[in-house]
Enzyme design. Sequence first.
Site, PDB file in Angstrom:
ATOM      1  N   TYR A 121       0.847  -1.199   0.000  1.00 29.67           N
ATOM      2  CA  TYR A 121       0.000   0.000   0.000  1.00 29.67           C
ATOM      3  C   TYR A 121       0.879   1.243   0.000  1.00 29.67           C
ATOM      4  CZ  TYR A 121      -3.746   3.241   0.952  1.00 29.67           C
ATOM      5  OH  TYR A 121      -4.651   4.285   0.843  1.00 29.67           O
ATOM      6  N   GLN A 183     -10.855   0.290   1.261  1.00 26.86           N
ATOM      7  CA  GLN A 183     -11.356  -0.529   0.151  1.00 26.86           C
ATOM      8  C   GLN A 183     -10.218  -1.233  -0.591  1.00 26.86           C
ATOM      9  OE1 GLN A 183     -11.752   2.719   0.561  1.00 26.86           O
ATOM     10  NE2 GLN A 183     -11.419   3.901  -1.325  1.00 26.86           N
ATOM     11  N   ASN A 206      -3.421   5.959   6.270  1.00 22.74           N
ATOM     12  CA  ASN A 206      -4.133   6.738   7.283  1.00 22.74           C
ATOM     13  C   ASN A 206      -4.844   5.809   8.267  1.00 22.74           C
ATOM     14  OD1 ASN A 206      -6.458   5.826   6.001  1.00 22.74           O
ATOM     15  ND2 ASN A 206      -6.808   7.751   4.914  1.00 22.74           N
ATOM     16  N   SER A 229       6.637   8.934  13.553  1.00 21.31           N
ATOM     17  CA  SER A 229       8.092   8.774  13.536  1.00 21.31           C
ATOM     18  C   SER A 229       8.737   9.246  14.834  1.00 21.31           C
ATOM     19  CB  SER A 229       8.674   9.543  12.353  1.00 21.31           C
ATOM     20  OG  SER A 229      10.035   9.229  12.190  1.00 21.31           O
ATOM     21  N   GLU A 319      12.630   4.452  17.461  1.00 20.84           N
ATOM     22  CA  GLU A 319      12.648   3.993  16.066  1.00 20.84           C
ATOM     23  C   GLU A 319      14.008   4.262  15.436  1.00 20.84           C
ATOM     24  OE1 GLU A 319      10.160   4.885  11.927  1.00 20.84           O
ATOM     25  OE2 GLU A 319      10.138   6.336  13.573  1.00 20.84           O
ATOM     26  N   ASP A 353      16.974   6.901   5.546  1.00 28.01           N
ATOM     27  CA  ASP A 353      15.640   7.026   4.950  1.00 28.01           C
ATOM     28  C   ASP A 353      15.654   6.771   3.450  1.00 28.01           C
ATOM     29  OD1 ASP A 353      13.972   7.452   7.044  1.00 28.01           O
ATOM     30  OD2 ASP A 353      13.765   9.617   6.773  1.00 28.01           O
ATOM     31  N   GLU A 407      -0.511 -36.363  28.178  1.00 29.73           N
ATOM     32  CA  GLU A 407      -1.396 -35.268  27.785  1.00 29.73           C
ATOM     33  C   GLU A 407      -2.815 -35.747  27.493  1.00 29.73           C
ATOM     34  OE1 GLU A 407       0.442 -33.104  24.578  1.00 29.73           O
ATOM     35  OE2 GLU A 407       1.831 -32.106  25.945  1.00 29.73           O
TER      36      GLU A 407
END
Length: 423
Positions: A121, A183, A206, A229, A319, A353, A407
């Site tokens: 995504y 969706q 989001n 972050s 992080e 990054d 068992e």
Amino acid sequence: MKILRVEELASIKRSIETGTEEQLEVVKKIIADIRAGGDAALREYTEKFDRVLLSSFTVTENEFTEAYHQVEERFVSIVREAAENIRSFHEKQLRPSWMTTEENGTILGQKITPLDSVGVYVPGGTAAYPSSVLMNVIPAKVAGVKRIVMVSPSDAEGKLPPAVLVAAKEAGVEEIYKVGGAQAIAALAYGTESIASVDKITGPGNIYVALAKREVFGDVDIDMIAGPSEIAVLADETARADEIAADLLSQAEHDVRACSVLVTPSIRLAEEVALEVHKQLEVLPRKEIAARSIEDYGVIYVTNTIEEAVDTVNSLAPEHLEVITENAMELLGKIRHAGAIFIGRYSSEPVGDYFAGPNHVLPTNGTARFSSPLNVDDFQKKSSVIIYSEKALKENGAKIAEFARMEGLEAHARAVEIRLKND
């Protein structure tokens, strides 16, 4: 920035965005509608949320070609070099399947198999980051995943950002769909007429995307639910205040909930950095976002010793962690909890990054205590291989049956004993 003594240490954990009940209900309805309605429902939601009616969701070769014409050749060159660095780093993470043979003839091993398919995504709008395309796709490619699908919401003209398409092409993605939001997650998880389902979904989004990933987890795998972050800088009096301030602001400009922390035994450095942060804020394009982040989540902790500073960053489990001290490499072995560790003055966080090679998809919110960066292992699965010999079963069968009966599983015991009896 606030300057506090280490005795006032507080966790940098922020409340995880679990969403409201209303948001969760919206996500559940979207997922149910996509599962029931397929492409038709996907088209309706794309029109509703992205304000575009698409006849086809698929990105065409012409759109790839157009994207290359819309970006500078210099950008393409940089993307290619960054991609090669990322690929080279992740290739070193590959592990082979293995087998061992015991003296009694038993063969035990582990078979490593790439996932069949992965969905990536990519957010749209101002949050469309080509670097994230590289970081999610390339490890999957290195792992051997055959089908990598990318989804991203288009603009009102049905287009994706050229830089994102270029990064996707350079990373080796051939299958891209112009859909976004919950969706898109539902389509990846359960499939529609146009989009075949995948086995795992990675990539940020989001709150609706995050909630959707949580909802489909179990039917498919996901990478993580990443929070805002974070950066922590461990520095002593040898560090430059202006450089540290710039690094702290590099995270603050991401999000109003981003967290920037300096840990130092030097009160002089603490005071200089605090002044420098506010000076640099004044000329920062994303000043409003960064200023809010610094106000709410920016802090400088002053410790008594460098050893206490190391203990502090381990408690924070950030992080990103920069270590800018005299003899910084000597401290590396003492760092236990951090997503990515940047050693030395020239290892500014943006190096990781974009370009160095290690993955920038990292554990946040203190989860570096038990989590790792996105890596090749995330796109593979492991199967145990057991080839038990006749000799081994005769040696151990009675013990196995006894364990099973302890068992209360009689059929387990008999499954072993029938072989001993038949032989």
